[in-house]
Write a protein that holds these residues in place. Structure first.
Motif, PDB file in Angstrom:
ATOM      1  N   ALA A  29     -30.967 116.128  66.883  1.00 47.62           N
ATOM      2  CA  ALA A  29     -30.641 117.779  66.660  1.00 47.62           C
ATOM      3  C   ALA A  29     -31.149 118.133  65.522  1.00 47.62           C
ATOM      4  O   ALA A  29     -31.339 119.360  65.292  1.00 47.62           O
ATOM      5  N   LYS A  30     -31.486 117.190  64.350  1.00 49.85           N
ATOM      6  CA  LYS A  30     -32.073 117.841  63.329  1.00 49.85           C
ATOM      7  C   LYS A  30     -33.647 117.762  63.330  1.00 49.85           C
ATOM      8  O   LYS A  30     -34.359 118.091  62.072  1.00 49.85           O
ATOM      9  N   GLY A  31     -34.011 117.405  64.327  1.00 52.14           N
ATOM     10  CA  GLY A  31     -35.751 117.307  64.456  1.00 52.14           C
ATOM     11  C   GLY A  31     -36.286 116.030  63.975  1.00 52.14           C
ATOM     12  O   GLY A  31     -37.718 116.281  63.873  1.00 52.14           O
ATOM     13  N   PHE A  32     -35.686 114.992  63.761  1.00 50.02           N
ATOM     14  CA  PHE A  32     -36.261 113.836  63.252  1.00 50.02           C
ATOM     15  C   PHE A  32     -36.147 112.742  64.349  1.00 50.02           C
ATOM     16  O   PHE A  32     -35.404 112.690  65.340  1.00 50.02           O
ATOM     17  N   SER A  33     -36.895 111.775  64.155  1.00 45.80           N
ATOM     18  CA  SER A  33     -37.150 110.596  64.969  1.00 45.80           C
ATOM     19  C   SER A  33     -36.614 109.268  63.960  1.00 45.80           C
ATOM     20  O   SER A  33     -36.563 109.273  63.064  1.00 45.80           O
ATOM     21  N   LEU A  34     -36.183 108.429  65.097  1.00 44.78           N
ATOM     22  CA  LEU A  34     -35.924 107.062  64.371  1.00 44.78           C
ATOM     23  C   LEU A  34     -37.032 106.489  63.716  1.00 44.78           C
ATOM     24  O   LEU A  34     -36.758 105.919  62.553  1.00 44.78           O
ATOM     25  N   GLU A  35     -38.172 106.568  64.131  1.00 50.60           N
ATOM     26  CA  GLU A  35     -39.457 106.033  63.575  1.00 50.60           C
ATOM     27  C   GLU A  35     -39.519 106.561  62.150  1.00 50.60           C
ATOM     28  O   GLU A  35     -39.791 105.938  61.282  1.00 50.60           O
ATOM     29  N   GLU A  36     -39.115 107.939  61.927  1.00 51.70           N
ATOM     30  CA  GLU A  36     -39.223 108.567  60.630  1.00 51.70           C
ATOM     31  C   GLU A  36     -38.168 107.590  59.626  1.00 51.70           C
ATOM     32  O   GLU A  36     -38.681 107.360  58.415  1.00 51.70           O
ATOM     33  N   ILE A  37     -36.974 107.500  60.182  1.00 55.91           N
ATOM     34  CA  ILE A  37     -36.192 106.795  59.253  1.00 55.91           C
ATOM     35  C   ILE A  37     -36.651 105.390  58.867  1.00 55.91           C
ATOM     36  O   ILE A  37     -36.330 104.716  57.761  1.00 55.91           O
ATOM     37  N   GLU A  38     -36.936 104.605  60.055  1.00 51.37           N
ATOM     38  CA  GLU A  38     -37.619 103.419  59.834  1.00 51.37           C
ATOM     39  C   GLU A  38     -38.653 103.217  58.877  1.00 51.37           C
ATOM     40  O   GLU A  38     -38.680 102.357  57.912  1.00 51.37           O
ATOM     41  N   GLU A  39     -39.501 104.295  58.582  1.00 46.07           N
ATOM     42  CA  GLU A  39     -40.740 104.437  57.559  1.00 46.07           C
ATOM     43  C   GLU A  39     -40.024 104.412  56.215  1.00 46.07           C
ATOM     44  O   GLU A  39     -40.405 103.502  55.446  1.00 46.07           O
ATOM     45  N   ILE A  40     -38.896 105.213  56.303  1.00 48.81           N
ATOM     46  CA  ILE A  40     -38.322 105.149  54.786  1.00 48.81           C
ATOM     47  C   ILE A  40     -37.540 104.145  54.415  1.00 48.81           C
ATOM     48  O   ILE A  40     -37.899 103.484  53.366  1.00 48.81           O
ATOM     49  N   LEU A  41     -36.956 103.172  55.318  1.00 46.96           N
ATOM     50  CA  LEU A  41     -36.660 101.949  55.024  1.00 46.96           C
ATOM     51  C   LEU A  41     -37.714 100.765  54.814  1.00 46.96           C
ATOM     52  O   LEU A  41     -37.460 100.198  53.874  1.00 46.96           O
ATOM     53  N   GLN A  42     -38.960 101.051  55.318  1.00 44.31           N
ATOM     54  CA  GLN A  42     -39.792 100.051  55.037  1.00 44.31           C
ATOM     55  C   GLN A  42     -40.504 100.475  53.571  1.00 44.31           C
ATOM     56  O   GLN A  42     -40.824  99.546  52.879  1.00 44.31           O
ATOM     57  N   ASP A  43     -40.488 101.733  53.153  1.00 43.80           N
ATOM     58  CA  ASP A  43     -40.900 102.250  52.229  1.00 43.80           C
ATOM     59  C   ASP A  43     -40.067 101.681  50.859  1.00 43.80           C
ATOM     60  O   ASP A  43     -40.538 101.128  49.789  1.00 43.80           O
ATOM     61  N   ARG A  44     -38.860 101.630  51.188  1.00 38.11           N
ATOM     62  CA  ARG A  44     -37.901 101.160  50.244  1.00 38.11           C
ATOM     63  C   ARG A  44     -37.938  99.755  50.056  1.00 38.11           C
ATOM     64  O   ARG A  44     -37.662  99.027  49.130  1.00 38.11           O
ATOM     65  N   ASN A  45     -38.301  98.852  51.031  1.00 40.77           N
ATOM     66  CA  ASN A  45     -38.695  97.377  51.121  1.00 40.77           C
ATOM     67  C   ASN A  45     -39.705  96.796  50.255  1.00 40.77           C
ATOM     68  O   ASN A  45     -39.940  95.750  50.068  1.00 40.77           O
ATOM     69  N   ARG A  46     -40.540  97.889  49.986  1.00 37.76           N
ATOM     70  CA  ARG A  46     -41.836  97.686  49.305  1.00 37.76           C
ATOM     71  C   ARG A  46     -41.592  97.316  47.751  1.00 37.76           C
ATOM     72  O   ARG A  46     -40.901  97.745  47.224  1.00 37.76           O
TER      73      ARG A  46
END
Length: 46
Positions: A29-46
């Motif tokens: 509904a907000k126009g985002f994908s799960l992949e975008e959220i996964e990228e954020i989580l991956q960036d946080r883990n670096r």
């Protein structure tokens, strides 16, 4: 996540499925994908 405190695996998995379903609907509904959220989580883990 009330079911998390109990030891009923089936109820917990069903509640988790409901939570994930509603989260995916909200992302869509907000126009985002799960992949975008996964990228954020991956960036946080670096």
């Amino acid at each position: 996540m009330i079911e998390a405190k109990d030891d009923n695996e089936t109820l917990f998995k069903n509640e988790a499925a409901d939570l994930l379903y509603h989260f995916l609907i909200l992302l869509n509904a907000k126009g985002f994908s799960l992949e975008e959220i996964e990228e954020i989580l991956q960036d946080r883990n670096r």
